[in-house]
Design a protein around this motif. Structure first.
Motif, PDB file in Angstrom:
ATOM      1  N   GLN A 151       0.858  -1.187   0.000  1.00 25.61           N
ATOM      2  CA  GLN A 151       0.000   0.000   0.000  1.00 25.61           C
ATOM      3  C   GLN A 151       0.891   1.233   0.000  1.00 25.61           C
ATOM      4  N   LEU A 152       0.789   2.038  -1.055  1.00 29.60           N
ATOM      5  CA  LEU A 152       1.567   3.274  -1.144  1.00 29.60           C
ATOM      6  C   LEU A 152       0.725   4.455  -0.670  1.00 29.60           C
ATOM      7  N   ASP A 153       1.358   5.350   0.073  1.00 27.61           N
ATOM      8  CA  ASP A 153       0.715   6.583   0.535  1.00 27.61           C
ATOM      9  C   ASP A 153      -0.568   6.313   1.310  1.00 27.61           C
ATOM     10  N   ALA A 154      -0.547   5.273   2.126  1.00 27.48           N
ATOM     11  CA  ALA A 154      -1.677   5.024   3.016  1.00 27.48           C
ATOM     12  C   ALA A 154      -1.654   6.052   4.150  1.00 27.48           C
ATOM     13  N   VAL A 155      -2.814   6.338   4.699  1.00 26.60           N
ATOM     14  CA  VAL A 155      -2.922   7.324   5.775  1.00 26.60           C
ATOM     15  C   VAL A 155      -3.564   6.667   6.987  1.00 26.60           C
ATOM     16  N   VAL A 156      -2.930   6.842   8.139  1.00 26.10           N
ATOM     17  CA  VAL A 156      -3.491   6.335   9.389  1.00 26.10           C
ATOM     18  C   VAL A 156      -3.639   7.483  10.367  1.00 26.10           C
ATOM     19  N   GLU A 157      -4.616   7.371  11.236  1.00 30.84           N
ATOM     20  CA  GLU A 157      -4.836   8.353  12.284  1.00 30.84           C
ATOM     21  C   GLU A 157      -4.099   7.887  13.525  1.00 30.84           C
ATOM     22  N   ALA A 208      -3.941  -1.597  13.664  1.00 30.02           N
ATOM     23  CA  ALA A 208      -5.344  -1.456  14.053  1.00 30.02           C
ATOM     24  C   ALA A 208      -6.225  -1.015  12.895  1.00 30.02           C
ATOM     25  N   GLN A 209      -5.654  -0.260  11.949  1.00 30.59           N
ATOM     26  CA  GLN A 209      -6.491   0.381  10.932  1.00 30.59           C
ATOM     27  C   GLN A 209      -6.344  -0.177   9.521  1.00 30.59           C
ATOM     28  N   LEU A 210      -5.225  -0.838   9.222  1.00 35.57           N
ATOM     29  CA  LEU A 210      -4.993  -1.325   7.862  1.00 35.57           C
ATOM     30  C   LEU A 210      -4.930  -2.847   7.846  1.00 35.57           C
ATOM     31  N   LEU A 220       1.833 -14.607   8.368  1.00 38.28           N
ATOM     32  CA  LEU A 220       2.499 -13.315   8.181  1.00 38.28           C
ATOM     33  C   LEU A 220       1.428 -12.253   7.978  1.00 38.28           C
ATOM     34  N   GLU A 221       0.980 -11.679   9.094  1.00 39.82           N
ATOM     35  CA  GLU A 221      -0.089 -10.689   9.098  1.00 39.82           C
ATOM     36  C   GLU A 221       0.334  -9.496   9.952  1.00 39.82           C
ATOM     37  N   GLY A 222      -0.044  -8.319   9.509  1.00 40.39           N
ATOM     38  CA  GLY A 222       0.329  -7.109  10.222  1.00 40.39           C
ATOM     39  C   GLY A 222       1.790  -6.764   9.985  1.00 40.39           C
ATOM     40  N   ILE A 223       2.132  -5.494  10.233  1.00 41.21           N
ATOM     41  CA  ILE A 223       3.530  -5.113  10.071  1.00 41.21           C
ATOM     42  C   ILE A 223       4.335  -5.633  11.261  1.00 41.21           C
TER      43      ILE A 223
END
Length: 344
Positions: A151-157, A208-210, A220-223
């Protein structure tokens, strides 16, 4: 002295990042493949990792690498990486440490001027070419797992920070790549605590968000980590990987730069055959190359290569007295940072 468990390790570092190798005391871990074995540690029985990594037998600023019997016929050796949070599938710096230890201790015969060692990891086979001279493993070059931009340029709060832009990419494990300029910071030792604090917050927000999941490798899940990415004034790539529960990788980071190259390639910022120097927060360097392109489950991907140096610096034996009140160790936030939030 009476020990109910004894484990021997050879200590090494790759461009500053400590990666000690368990060479005795553990016979095997349940599982048919290395991926199965890693998932067993992470999902079924985590006691061995905690025994090795936590204080008083371990410390925050290191990795412990578990050498196991190979399960793939093409492999020379198999291993997984233990960190403060869990077992991980792949690491460039730890692979360099492992190959250096295998050759310099004679566990695998050293052939000069070059020895080929195939490592089996939970992320797949990794081919290592070790440049050797006068009994010394001088440099290790790794053909890393296929890497891709997820995912490029994803945005998280992010709590306390607002909206943060990140790239998500796989380089053997998943990374959230962050430009530190968003926070008015540069990658430098004096900013280490601030980078760790921000990186840990962003790490939690991403998971939590992506949705981040490898399409082929179960578990292999999550960063695994966040990595700040920038350039020094001389144009050389600069990076700082933030590892749970809160520290900075001292090496330039092999998997992180594999993920970074995948994003650069997706944006047209590097090409097949291009080699770059990657510099760490302590100014040690890896050479990183895009050797080719491929696909991962239909996604465009690259074939990264990482080259760096490792040094053996000790032999370490630990044990467990049956009366020890801390058989699985402990973590305290003065050294381990925001450990309990990240591990929950």
């Amino acid at each position: 002295m009476r020990w109910k468990k004894t484990i021997t390790m050879v200590e090494a570092h790759a461009e500053g990042e400590v990666g000690r190798i368990v060479t005795g005391g553990v016979l095997d871990v349940p599982g048919r493949t290395m991926l199965d074995k890693m998932n067993h540690i992470n999902q079924v029985d985590d006691s061995l990792r905690r025994f090795l990594v936590n204080e008083p037998r371990g410390c925050a600023q290191m990795s412990t690498n578990l050498l196991l019997p190979k399960t793939h016929p093409e492999a020379d050796a198999a291993y997984m990486i233990f960190q403060g949070d869990k077992a991980h599938a792949m690491s460039g710096s730890n692979s360099i440490c492992l190959v250096t230890v295998l050759l310099e201790t004679g566990m695998i015969e050293m052939v000069e001027p070059e020895t080929i060692v195939t490592l089996e990891t939970p992320a797949g086979l990794v081919r290592a070419r070790a440049a050797c001279k006068d009994g010394k493993c001088e440099r290790v070059t790794l053909d890393m797992p296929p890497s891709y931009a997820d995912q490029l340029d994803a945005v998280v709060e992010v709590e306390g920070l607002g909206k943060v832009s990140v790239d998500i990419a796989f380089g053997g494990i998943f990374y959230g790549l962050i430009d530190p300029a968003q926070f008015g910071l540069r990658i430098a030792p004096e900013n280490a605590c601030k980078l760790v604090e921000i990186g840990c917050r962003v790490h939690r927000a991403i998971n939590a968000q992506l949705e981040v999941k490898h399409p082929q490798l179960e578990g292999l899940e999550g960063i695994s980590y966040t990595m700040f990415v920038s350039h020094d004034d001389d144009g050389i790539m600069k990076g700082a990987t933030i590892l749970p529960p809160g520290r900075i990788d001292r090496s330039p980071c092999g998997t992180g730069n594999s993920a970074r190259l995948a994003c650069m390639h997706a944006r047209g910022q590097t090409a097949e055959g291009s080699t770059h120097t990657a510099r760490s927060i302590i100014d040690s360097t890896f050479e990183v190359t895009v050797t080719g392109t491929t696909e991962v489950a239909g996604r465009p991907a690259i074939l990264p290569r990482v080259s760096g140096r490792g040094w053996v610096h000790g032999i370490h034996q630990i044990g467990l007295d049956p009366s020890d009140p801390y058989p699985l160790g402990y973590m305290v936030a003065d050294c381990w940072g925001d450990a309990f939030d990240l591990l929950s």
